[in-house]
Design a protein around this motif. Structure first.
Motif: not given
Length: 466
Positions: A179-196
């Motif tokens: 879970a920690v590895l997936l969390l760090l990968a999500a923060l590092r590689f997934l683009p931020p959510d578009p502004p609402r």
């Protein structure tokens, strides 16, 4: 057959797909690993079998109850944001569960983990659907995604059996680094959510009615065998959950920003995919339960030995999963889906041939292969069918609906199979349960055939008029 050329994805998209797939792998592992450790936990805490079953039931209860809310929150507040928050809660509660010294606290930790999974699962699935374009790219991505999902469920039995032989607490520790590895990968590689844009408001009344109704429905299904199907608690639970869900529908009809836009159910493919998903998982959970009763209770096999019988099913998923996109492009999603659903019927028919001595070569292993083929083809095709034609801003809702259908269908199937089999240790007690899962397989196929027939009627009429 000539395979479709594989889409060329940049490294960042591959990493994103691995994150989404890792989330669903984690959910599968966490559900299946704990099942084989229940006897050890029961002995350590000195609790009854009925109480010990809630180590699984609490997770399923929360997972099924919060999936629709989790999917809609992903649409409203940002899929990456919901995924990251859910993974953080999952990791923290895993630490708490690993060191819990009380059975009640352990059950509470399982409930909260299931709730977190109810947010991460649809967030990961809707992120996949919005990251990969509808068509060959999304088909292939879903094939890989469901490869990880099936691998989590199947390998969890073997991994759980091996870890439980050392210390059952390792089963609670293993998900923490994942879970920690997936969390760090999500923060590092997934683009931020578009502004609402605009003011996004959560339908609080609808959310409360939905969660309460779903929690009560799943709780009633999970505990019906213990309480009795004709008991006041079971009948009252079903009646009250029906009232809560009816109230939810009434709220959604008048809400300005509904939690679930009821118009989404005009998508026939989505409705048929959800119906088939519920029946499919009902049969699948019943099949695993009957295999466990037969091999572990009647034959005295160890959990890891049972897991080896199911290994061919996992191998079929590994072989077919990465090729599902090419198969869908070649034959179409409907044909692939029907082929997968049809494979469950001979699989369950083989279970009618189980005897006093396990027959590996003509019954158990062929059934395992057919089950794996059916699972590999149908789950990926259902995900494609259930998200096709759905707008991006409702992909989280569609993912939540599909996952809810899977979990509630699984709980319902397990409850019905448990009620169908006679008490005792005789082989004959299993055959009524086999009849139930066979009926589920037929209903799964009929849900798609009826949808295909209805879709064909307007085209036939139009042709006649022209």
């Amino acid at each position: 057959m000539s395979a479709c050329p594989a889409p060329h994805w940049p490294a960042r998209m591959w990493i994103a797909l691995l994150v989404f797939s890792g989330v669903i792998l984690l959910d599968g592992l966490d559900i299946s690993m704990i099942a084989v450790a229940i006897p050890e936990i029961q002995r350590e805490f000195g609790i009854s079998a009925a109480t010990a079953q809630w180590f699984v039931g609490a997770y399923i209860l929360a997972f099924g109850g919060f999936l629709l809310l989790g999917g809609r929150c992903a649409d409203l507040f940002g899929r990456r944001r919901v995924l990251v928050a859910g993974l953080a809660v999952f990791a923290l509660v895993s630490v708490f569960g690993a060191f819990a010294d009380d059975a009640f606290l352990l059950i509470v930790s399982r409930f909260v983990k299931g709730m977190a999974a109810g947010f991460t699962g649809p967030a990961a699935m809707s992120l996949l659907a919005t990251t990969f374009a509808e068509g060959p790219q999304r088909n292939r991505a879903f094939g890989i995604f469901n490869l990880f999902e099936a691998s989590g469920y199947s390998s969890g039995l073997l991994i759980g059996g091996l870890l439980a032989a050392l210390d059952w607490r390792y089963i609670f520790i293993l998900p923490i680094p994942i879970a920690v590895l997936l969390l760090l990968a999500a923060l590092r590689f997934l683009p931020p959510d578009p502004p609402r844009t605009g003011r996004m408001r959560l339908d609080i009344g609808g959310a409360a009615a939905l969660v309460a109704g779903m929690l009560l429905l799943v709780f009633t299904l999970v505990s019906a065998e213990e309480a009795g199907w004709a008991s006041l608690r079971t009948i009252g639970g079903f009646a009250l959950s029906a009232l809560l869900l009816a109230g939810f529908l009434a709220i959604e009809r008048s809400a300005r920003q509904p939690l679930v836009r009821l118009g989404i159910f005009s998508n026939r493919r989505l409705v048929a995919a959800n119906a088939s998903a519920a029946f499919l998982y009902g049969g699948a959970m019943g099949f695993q339960f009957l295999i466990a009763l037969y091999l572990q209770n009647l034959q005295g096999w160890k959990p890891w030995q049972m897991a080896l019988v199911l290994l061919p099913a996992g191998l079929m998923v590994v072989l077919i999963g990465p090729r599902i996109g090419a198969l869908i492009e070649r034959f179409g999603v409907t044909r692939v889906l029907l082929a997968g659903l049809a494979a469950f019927i001979p699989c369950y028919l083989l279970m009618l041939r189980i005897g006093p001595e396990p027959d590996l070569w003509t019954v158990l292993l062929p059934a395992s292969v057919l089950w794996g083929v059916g699972f590999a083809l149908s789950i990926s095709a259902l995900m494609v069918a259930g998200t096709s034609g759905v707008a991006d801003h409702e992909q989280g809702l569609a993912a939540g609906l599909l996952n809810s259908s899977l979990q509630v269908g699984g709980a319902c199937g397990l409850a019905v199979v448990t009620a169908a089999i006679a008490p005792g240790t005789q082989l004959a007690m299993l055959y009524p349960g086999v009849g139930v899962i066979l009926a589920f397989a037929v209903l799964t196929l009929l849900a798609q055939l009826i949808r295909d027939r209805r879709d064909a009627l307007p085209r036939t009429s139009a042709t006649a008029r022209s």
